[in-house]
Design an enzyme around this catalytic site. Structure first.
Site, short mmCIF file in Angstrom:
data_model
loop_
_atom_site.label_atom_id
_atom_site.label_comp_id
_atom_site.label_asym_id
_atom_site.label_seq_id
_atom_site.Cartn_x
_atom_site.Cartn_y
_atom_site.Cartn_z
CG HIS A 138 -107.71 94.88 -3.51
ND1 HIS A 138 -106.67 94.15 -2.98
CD2 HIS A 138 -108.72 94.00 -3.71
CE1 HIS A 138 -107.05 92.89 -2.87
NE2 HIS A 138 -108.27 92.76 -3.30
CG ASP A 143 -110.77 91.67 -0.72
OD1 ASP A 143 -111.73 91.79 0.06
OD2 ASP A 143 -110.90 91.34 -1.91
CG HIS A 178 -107.89 87.52 -1.86
ND1 HIS A 178 -106.82 88.37 -1.93
CD2 HIS A 178 -108.94 88.22 -2.33
CE1 HIS A 178 -107.21 89.53 -2.43
NE2 HIS A 178 -108.49 89.47 -2.68
CG ASP A 220 -109.76 91.14 -6.21
OD1 ASP A 220 -109.10 90.84 -5.20
OD2 ASP A 220 -110.85 91.73 -6.15
ZN ZN Z 1 -109.60 91.11 -3.38
#
Ligand code: ZN
Length: 1047
Positions: free
Chosen positions: A264, A376, A577, A266
């Site tokens: 993951h 997430d 997000h 971000d």
């Molecule tokens: Zn995230």
């Protein structure tokens, strides 16, 4: 014969800790196995590039530049800067087998490439080793390492989520070469896994003790044979008693764990997005190198924008990635441009996440992902299942609800049913993480924690470092190999997301359903934090509505759609997000606001380009993309206001109309009254809202003895996640702030308003203007707030004379009802909720709506409807929301039930008022003189929607071909029939899915330039493709249809 003399009755803890110490990185490293695996070699020369400004493209310009000899301890700064170091390993060392580089720059992230700039792998505090592969044993090996002055999780000052430390420096603490003894390493890994099994598995199982005693035996064999090479070979053979190499484990296992690597990343969070571009290169080059080294696993990569970065900045690596996609090792999943927030973006944005995301996958990989991948994101809209289905996505992957603070979500595998009854198959990996280390506890939890045992025997286990990137490590793959060969463990297979969902689908008739939104019982502050991002996002979404509607006039396709796609991608990117929710560092906010500024510039340029093509003679016009006529008080030049009316789906000139109603302001003995024919409002002489009467029903809307528009401030100190969380205890710290002055600003006849001041003490200054407009059924507020608070939460309350156990909140193309009480823990957890342009509290025959222009946080406590206005969080952005804000909202009483209230239309009118477009682009405002003769209106579009019971969501040019796409939805949970869409140039019409796939096209019946009748289910979104006869030149007013030419 058994040698009894060496067998002792083993104490479990003592034996377990014997294993632990034997592989410890801390204790007894002078004698244990850990201390013997690697041997340092003192040969490696380090040089530092003196070139400056070294970003992702810089390698070519750096490699032949000036380098300076350095040693360990060298300092690198400032924060976010890039530096290149050249590492030279002498030829005599390159002769040796199993060479590794040990590298650490105070935990800073580094990217290693070979002498030709080919990326090899990323390094960080979680990955400090790299196996050295040399091309020649006869010459020095040269590597270049790019150091980024940031850690995997940014550079928070005294805490991960704190604002970054601008003075942080990084030191090269380790840069040496070592040789790894492969046999010792294999035994080390065996013992690690055996120790984990003995520690984590059930005491009552033989597996627990088998592992413990096997580990013990291995230590004895090595020790008794004085660490001879043969003893390690013996140890490996002993290990094989458990690790039955070559035999897939768990033939008796009823459960299958699908192990899938992932990472993951971000897209922007505790670091700016520019760093994310390098994070993607670091993480994915590592994974690809592992594939190329023959390690067996599968990897799921998501977020299309990250693929697009790789293509642009690291084209060689992107080609290597493509090769792994073809081999089936690397699975592009998700299909959305970013892993977006799903509380705040509107429905059209969600559709575009998939439209442009899938387009990239199709063009680059020839694939379409049918899995939405949002591990997430902070809660999931009840309209997502329908939007997914309309975008050809069948499966949903998340895990975030495992963070719920109050209630445990009852499923890991289930059918998720949207508010319109669309169904998708959803899975939350029962290990409750997307970044496991693939340790025994992760494997065991994946099975034991699964809430849907018996309904399905398949579960997903995601492994690989994440959030800041990283991905799977060789150790994880080594563990996977061992764990997957142990009888008695759950069966663990190397799998892909696609294989997993296909397997689960076979048992889907046993799965339970969950209806409606997946409300996340945490991070409720993200509906409000960073107000300007939310405001900009909403405005940008309306820009896109307008410009696409204008471009729909270009039926001949004279203007390319590429700029519109580029604009959309800016909107979509900032819906990531951690961006739109406001949970990123200040630099991310600055970058996003710059994006919106550039978007407006692009919008204006594109607007003019399209306008010059489709309306060359019209300098001043309005755009009404919606399917209802608009009457509105409009500023028609610098100072003058007038009431104007335009028809539905309209682009053209305006004409003035005579108001049928007047607004007025009257000073009373004990207050000031604002009114029109629909509402009557009374403020006290201090400025308190005392009364709001809905005139047609003579109903007082405010609670008896109550005051409306109450500004309240709460303490806002969460447990940890500052920008994210507001806790339920904040409501116990409510402080009310009262107005001190009132004055009439305007007294009619089109606009009546008062200006009121409400001191907020040390927290800031607030003045607001309350306005009643002619013919307008709501009281609107425009508050100017200078906000200087710390850990305070500003809200505005309306205690109403309306009683209901549920309030409604607008979401994407529909609404959800949520409780106004706290009967159960599920109800009480919804003390702060998200909504779009309106919230509503209603009785069967009367209701009050709260309309909002840019706020997304609401709450309803019994009869009190509250809008959340501003927070003042300090991490990860120490300055979040410390600014001047303009906040607009309105209170709207109506007779009858919600579905006849037209609240959706009023909320759009309030949010997206008609604008005279000549004034938008130029600083010089033309003296425009509108006409009083409605007959002279010229509508440039001939598109019509027959019903106002459905809502236009988008009118745009088709992605393929020359047609128009019209997207509509039913907003009130009704079934609506007999909807027709007409267009003067209509030749054929099709229903089509939202991503406009040709294969989804189904013909619809048409007659006399009309398509229909269309029937809409409650909350249904329909996409209609209108094939137009573009040979007719209708923009000049001619609408007679000619015979279509054969193509
Ligand atoms: Zn995230």
């Amino acid at each position: 014969m058994v040698n009894m003399s060496s067998t002792v009755l083993k104490h479990k803890r003592a034996t377990l800790e014997r294993l632990e110490k034997y592989i410890s990185e801390i204790y007894f490293t002078d004698v244990n196995l850990f201390g013997r695996v690697d041997s340092k070699i003192p040969h490696c020369k380090l040089y530092r590039s003196l070139a400056r400004k070294q970003t992702y493209q810089a390698f070519e310009s750096v490699k032949n530049g000036v380098f300076q000899l350095i040693t360990e301890g060298e300092e690198f700064k400032p924060l976010w800067s890039q530096h290149w170091v050249k590492v030279i390993i002498p030829a005599n060392v390159c002769n040796m087998e199993n060479l590794y580089l040990h590298w650490d720059v105070s935990g800073a992230e580094s990217l290693v490439c070979d002498k030709d700039g080919n990326l090899i792998q990323g390094m960080s505090h979680k990955r400090k080793e790299m196996k050295i592969v040399v091309k020649s044993h006869d010459e020095d090996a040269v590597f270049f390492i790019q150091i980024s002055c940031t850690g995997l999780f940014g550079a928070g000052l005294n805490g991960m989520i704190n604002a970054p430390d601008p003075n942080k420096t990084y030191n090269l603490t380790k840069a040496h070469i070592f040789v790894r003894d492969q046999a010792k390493y294999a035994v080390f890994m065996d013992l690690s896994v055996l120790y984990d099994i003995a520690k984590e598995s059930d005491d009552n199982t033989s597996l627990c003790y088998d592992a413990l005693y096997t580990g013990n035996e291995i230590i004895n064999v090595i020790t008794l044979n004085d660490h001879s090479p043969e003893s390690y070979q013996q140890a490996i053979q002993i290990g094989k008693k458990l690790f039955n190499s070559g035999i897939v484990n768990g033939t008796s296992s009823r459960d299958t764990i699908h192990a899938i690597g992932n990472c993951h990343i971000d897209t922007a969070w505790l670091w700016p997005y520019r760093e994310t571009i390098r994070k993607v290169a670091r993480s994915w080059s590592t994974t690809i190198s592992m594939f190329e080294a023959g390690m067996e696993f599968n990897f799921a990569g998501s977020q299309v924008v990250q693929f697009s970065w790789l293509k642009k900045f690291y084209p060689k690596l992107f080609s290597a990635l493509k090769a792994q996609v073809v081999k089936g090792h690397f699975s592009p999943v998700g299909g959305s441009w970013v892993e977006m927030d799903t509380n705040i973006p509107n429905a059209e944005s969600m559709v575009r996440q998939f439209l442009y995301g899938q387009k990239f996958y199709r063009e680059e990989f020839g694939t379409h992902s049918d899995i939405l991948w949002l591990p997430d994101t902070f809660g999931y809209s009840g309209q997502l299942p329908q939007i997914m289905q309309l975008c050809d996505i069948k499966y949903f992957l998340s895990q975030k609800l495992s963070w719920n603070l109050t209630n445990t979500f009852p499923h890991h595998t289930f059918i998720w049913k949207g508010i319109d009854q669309s169904k998708v198959l959803a899975h939350f990996p029962p290990g409750d993480t997307y970044e496991s280390d693939l340790k025994i506890k992760d494997v065991l939890k994946t099975v034991s924690n699964n809430k849907d045992k018996g309904r399905t025997h398949d579960q997903m286990l995601l492994f690989g470092h994440g959030d800041g990137g990283g991905g799977p490590t060789p150790e994880m793959i080594d563990r996977l190999e061992r764990i997957s060969s142990i009888t008695g463990m759950p069966q663990i297979v190397r799998s892909t997301p696609q294989k997993f969902f296909t397997a689960v689908e076979k048992s889907s008739n046993m799965l339970c359903e969950w209806w409606g939104e997946l409300y996340f019982e945490l991070h409720r502050g993200t509906y409000t934090t960073h107000a300007k991002l939310k405001e900009s996002n909403r405005v940008a979404e309306f820009w896109m509505t307008d410009i696409e509607f204008l471009s729909s006039l270009d039926v001949k396709g004279l203007v390319s759609c590429s700029k519109i796609e580029e604009m959309w991608k800016t909107v979509l990117f900032n819906q990531f997000h951690d961006i739109l929710p406001g949970s990123a560092i200040e630099q991310v906010f600055i970058d996003a606001m710059e994006d919106y500024t550039n978007l407006l510039i692009l919008y204006n340029e594109e607007w003019e380009t399209i306008r010059d093509v489709v309306m060359p003679d019209s300098k001043s016009f309005v755009v009404n993309p919606y399917n209802w006529a608009r009457r509105q008080v409009l500023t028609i030049n610098e100072v003058e206001e007038a009431l104007v009316e335009v028809p539905s789906t309209y682009i053209g000139s305006i004409s003035l109309v005579t108001p049928t109603d007047k607004a007025g302001a009257f000073v009373l003995e004990d207050g000031i009254c604002l009114c029109n024919s629909l509402i009557k409002v009374v403020f006290s002489l201090e400025g308190l809202l005392k009364s709001l009467v809905h005139k047609p029903t003579q109903r007082e809307c405010l609670e008896a003895g109550g005051m409306g528009n109450r500004y309240v401030i709460f303490d806002d100190v969460p447990l940890f996640w500052d920008a994210w969380d507001v806790m339920e205890y904040h409501v116990e710290t409510r402080q009310e702030f009262h107005p001190t002055s009132i004055q009439v600003v305007e007294s009619g006849p089109l606009r009546a308003s008062v200006k009121i001041t409400v001191p907020l003490g040390a927290h800031g200054d607030l003045t607001f203007i309350a306005t009643v407009l002619a013919e307008t059924p709501y009281l609107s507020f425009k508050a100017d707030v200078s906000w200087r608070a710390a850990h305070k939460f500003l809200k505005v309350e309306f205690p109403l004379s309306v009683s209901s156990t549920e309030a409604q909140y607008e979401i994407q193309s529909g609404f959800v009802s949520r409780p106004t009480h706290a009967n159960t823990s599920w109800d009480s957890a919804k003390f702060e909720v998200s909504g779009h342009k309106w919230a509503h509290l209603g009785e069967p025959n009367f209701g009050v709506g709260l309309l909002s222009k840019s706020k997304y946080g609401y709450s309803a406590n019994h009869n009190c409807l509250t809008l959340s206005l501003l927070r003042s969080t300090k991490a990860p952005d120490a300055n979040a929301d410390m600014d001047d804000h303009v906040i607009e909202y309105a209170i709207y009483p109506h007779a009858g039930p919600l579905y006849t209230s037209r609240i959706v239309q009023h909320a759009i009118n309030f949010n997206h008022p008609l604008l005279l477009h000549s004034t938008l682009h130029d600083n010089t405002i033309p003296r425009y003189k509108p006409t009083l003769n409605p007959a002279r209106l010229v509508n440039k579009t001939s598109l019509r929607v027959s019903s106002e019971e459905v809502i236009v969501q988008a009118i745009k040019k088709g992605e393929h071909g020359s047609g128009l796409v019209v997207r509509l939805y039913e907003p009130y949970a009704n079934t609506v029939s007999n909807v027709f869409i007409s267009h003067d140039l209509l030749s054929q019409a099709f229903s089509i899915n939202a991503v406009e796939r040709e294969s989804s096209k189904a013909p619809l019946s048409t007659s006399e330039n009309k398509v229909g009748p269309l029937i809409f289910r409650p909350f249904e979104i329909k996409t209609i493709y209108l094939e137009l006869d573009a040979t007719v030149d209708f923009t000049n007013g001619s609408s007679s249809k000619r015979a279509k030419l054969d193509e």
